[in-house]
Design an enzyme around this catalytic site. Structure first.
Site, mmCIF file in Angstrom:
data_model
loop_
_atom_site.group_PDB
_atom_site.id
_atom_site.type_symbol
_atom_site.label_atom_id
_atom_site.label_comp_id
_atom_site.label_asym_id
_atom_site.label_seq_id
_atom_site.Cartn_x
_atom_site.Cartn_y
_atom_site.Cartn_z
ATOM 1 N N HIS A 53 -20.636 -1.621 -31.732
ATOM 2 C CA HIS A 53 -20.815 -0.198 -31.445
ATOM 3 C C HIS A 53 -21.812 0.035 -30.309
ATOM 4 C CE1 HIS A 53 -20.371 4.055 -31.985
ATOM 5 N NE2 HIS A 53 -19.395 3.798 -32.836
ATOM 6 N N HIS B 141 -9.381 2.981 -27.219
ATOM 7 C CA HIS B 141 -9.460 4.043 -26.224
ATOM 8 C C HIS B 141 -8.412 3.940 -25.120
ATOM 9 C CE1 HIS B 141 -12.471 5.850 -28.520
ATOM 10 N NE2 HIS B 141 -13.200 4.757 -28.527
ATOM 11 N N GLU C 292 -20.409 -6.409 -40.587
ATOM 12 C CA GLU C 292 -20.565 -6.077 -39.169
ATOM 13 C C GLU C 292 -21.703 -5.078 -39.078
ATOM 14 O OE1 GLU C 292 -17.141 -5.408 -36.705
ATOM 15 O OE2 GLU C 292 -18.273 -4.096 -35.359
ATOM 16 N N GLU D 170 -9.275 -2.180 -38.359
ATOM 17 C CA GLU D 170 -10.387 -1.344 -38.816
ATOM 18 C C GLU D 170 -9.836 -0.105 -39.486
ATOM 19 O OE1 GLU D 170 -13.497 0.707 -36.425
ATOM 20 O OE2 GLU D 170 -13.505 -1.243 -35.461
ATOM 21 N N HIS E 118 -8.597 0.424 -34.629
ATOM 22 C CA HIS E 118 -9.002 1.292 -35.741
ATOM 23 C C HIS E 118 -7.918 2.339 -35.965
ATOM 24 C CE1 HIS E 118 -12.389 4.189 -37.372
ATOM 25 N NE2 HIS E 118 -11.386 4.042 -38.220
ATOM 26 N N ASN F 129 -11.924 -4.116 -28.596
ATOM 27 C CA ASN F 129 -11.368 -2.946 -29.292
ATOM 28 C C ASN F 129 -10.572 -2.113 -28.271
ATOM 29 O OD1 ASN F 129 -11.194 -0.200 -30.162
ATOM 30 N ND2 ASN F 129 -12.673 -0.634 -31.761
ATOM 31 N N THR G 185 -17.400 6.391 -35.015
ATOM 32 C CA THR G 185 -17.959 5.971 -36.306
ATOM 33 C C THR G 185 -19.477 6.083 -36.231
ATOM 34 O OG1 THR G 185 -16.131 4.401 -36.332
ATOM 35 C CG2 THR G 185 -17.778 4.178 -38.063
ATOM 36 N N ARG H 33 -5.921 9.697 -34.275
ATOM 37 C CA ARG H 33 -6.285 10.282 -32.975
ATOM 38 C C ARG H 33 -6.120 9.302 -31.819
ATOM 39 N NH1 ARG H 33 -12.800 10.919 -33.625
ATOM 40 N NH2 ARG H 33 -12.156 11.977 -35.515
ATOM 41 N N ARG I 114 -7.230 5.408 -37.552
ATOM 42 C CA ARG I 114 -7.951 6.492 -38.235
ATOM 43 C C ARG I 114 -6.978 7.331 -39.045
ATOM 44 N NH1 ARG I 114 -13.402 7.389 -35.795
ATOM 45 N NH2 ARG I 114 -13.514 9.107 -37.260
HETATM 46 N N1 PXP Z 1 -17.051 -2.102 -34.436
HETATM 47 C C1 PXP Z 1 -16.729 -1.078 -35.245
HETATM 48 C C2 PXP Z 1 -16.715 -1.324 -36.714
HETATM 49 C C3 PXP Z 1 -16.394 0.188 -34.719
HETATM 50 O O1 PXP Z 1 -16.093 1.212 -35.554
HETATM 51 C C4 PXP Z 1 -16.357 0.358 -33.324
HETATM 52 C C5 PXP Z 1 -15.955 1.670 -32.748
HETATM 53 O O2 PXP Z 1 -14.642 1.970 -33.077
HETATM 54 C C6 PXP Z 1 -16.666 -0.749 -32.515
HETATM 55 C C7 PXP Z 1 -17.037 -1.957 -33.103
HETATM 56 C C8 PXP Z 1 -16.629 -0.663 -31.031
HETATM 57 O O3 PXP Z 1 -17.575 0.252 -30.574
HETATM 58 P P1 PXP Z 1 -17.551 0.691 -29.068
HETATM 59 O O4 PXP Z 1 -16.221 1.326 -28.825
HETATM 60 O O5 PXP Z 1 -18.695 1.633 -28.957
HETATM 61 O O6 PXP Z 1 -17.737 -0.551 -28.248
#
Ligand code: PXP
Length: 255
Positions: free
Chosen positions: A203, A19, A160, A79, A52, A16, A110, A58, A54
């Protein structure tokens, strides 16, 4: 309970890159570029990229999704919240997968899983066009069996599992509670798999907690972001992804 593994035993790693965009947006500049991070992640062994979009934009922006769709050679897991705006964007781009998540403007990340059971009629309708467009649809949920059953009922292909509580309990030293949460996650992965759902998890995963999660055999994919992007500051994104991959393989007896 019957377990129907819906995958070939290899645990995929979805990286992901949200960030990277968070850091970019903090200065209103063009860098660091999430696409560059995604391409580097591909080279380092990511099996897919997650982004993702949003509602408040952001981190990831519409142009990022466009750039990712144009350049990636691995699947994009798009996402988003289950809104009409996001459905239209998904239908325009037709990403490999669409992962539906709950979204609150005021949350930092999330925070919980989607309440599929209370929103079944709307979500059943919502999924139809996405599936017709060829997207694999995934529901980001907690380990409540009712949410798993509801996900299967509405026609989702994937669930998930939100492993954030397990990650938090472990990080805060609540070992016994963490073990209980892990057992619940394992049971729900087995249950989801028995319903023919492919099971993913994500997550809060880090080097320290990934192995216990990766050892759940029904899981087909982990999606990991925040920790990897943070760790990239210290060892570089490629080596951080390679180390995560190594720990996942170790947990599967494949290292
Ligand atoms: N899976 C989903 C569905 C999420 O919403 C997120 C966070 O955006 C992640 C995985 C990844 O989580 P993390 O950034 O904490 O590794």
């Amino acid at each position: 309970m019957k377990t129907a593994l819906t995958h070939d035993g290899k645990l995929r790693l979805g990286v992901n890159i949200d960030h990277v965009a968070t850091v970019r947006n903090a200065r209103g500049s063009a860098w660091p570029d999430p696409l560059r991070a995604a391409l580097l992640a591909e080279t380092a062994g990511a099996d897919g990229i997650t982004a993702h979009l949003r509602e408040d934009r952001r981190h990831i922006r519409d142009a990022d999704i466009e750039a990712l769709m144009a350049a990636l050679t691995v699947p994009l897991n798009f996402e988003c919240a289950a809104t009409a705006e996001m459905q239209a964007i998904a239908l325009r781009h037709k990403p490999h997968a669409v992962c539906l998540v709950p979204e609150k403007r005021e949350e930092r990340t999330t925070e919980g899983g989607l309440d599929v059971a209370s929103d079944q009629n709307r979500l059943t309708e919502y999924l139809i066009s996405l599936r017709e467009a060829g997207c694999r649809v995934s529901m980001f949920i907690g380990h409540d069996p009712h949410q798993i059953e509801a996900s299967a009922r509405i026609g989702a292909e994937i669930v998930e599992l939100h492993v954030g509580l397990y990650s938090d309990l472990l990080a805060e030293g609540h070992t016994e509670l963490a073990q209980r949460e892990l057992a619940a996650l394992h049971r729900s992965a087995t249950f989801a798999s028995s319903l023919g759902l492919e099971v993913h998890a994500g997550h809060g995963l880090t080097f320290d907690n990934v192995e216990a999660i990766a050892a759940i055999p029904e899981l087909a994919e982990l999606n990991i972001g925040h920790f990897l992007i943070g760790e990239a500051i210290f060892r570089g994104l490629g080596p951080a992804i390679e180390e995560m991959r190594r720990r996942m393989d170790l947990a599967r007896g494949m290292a």
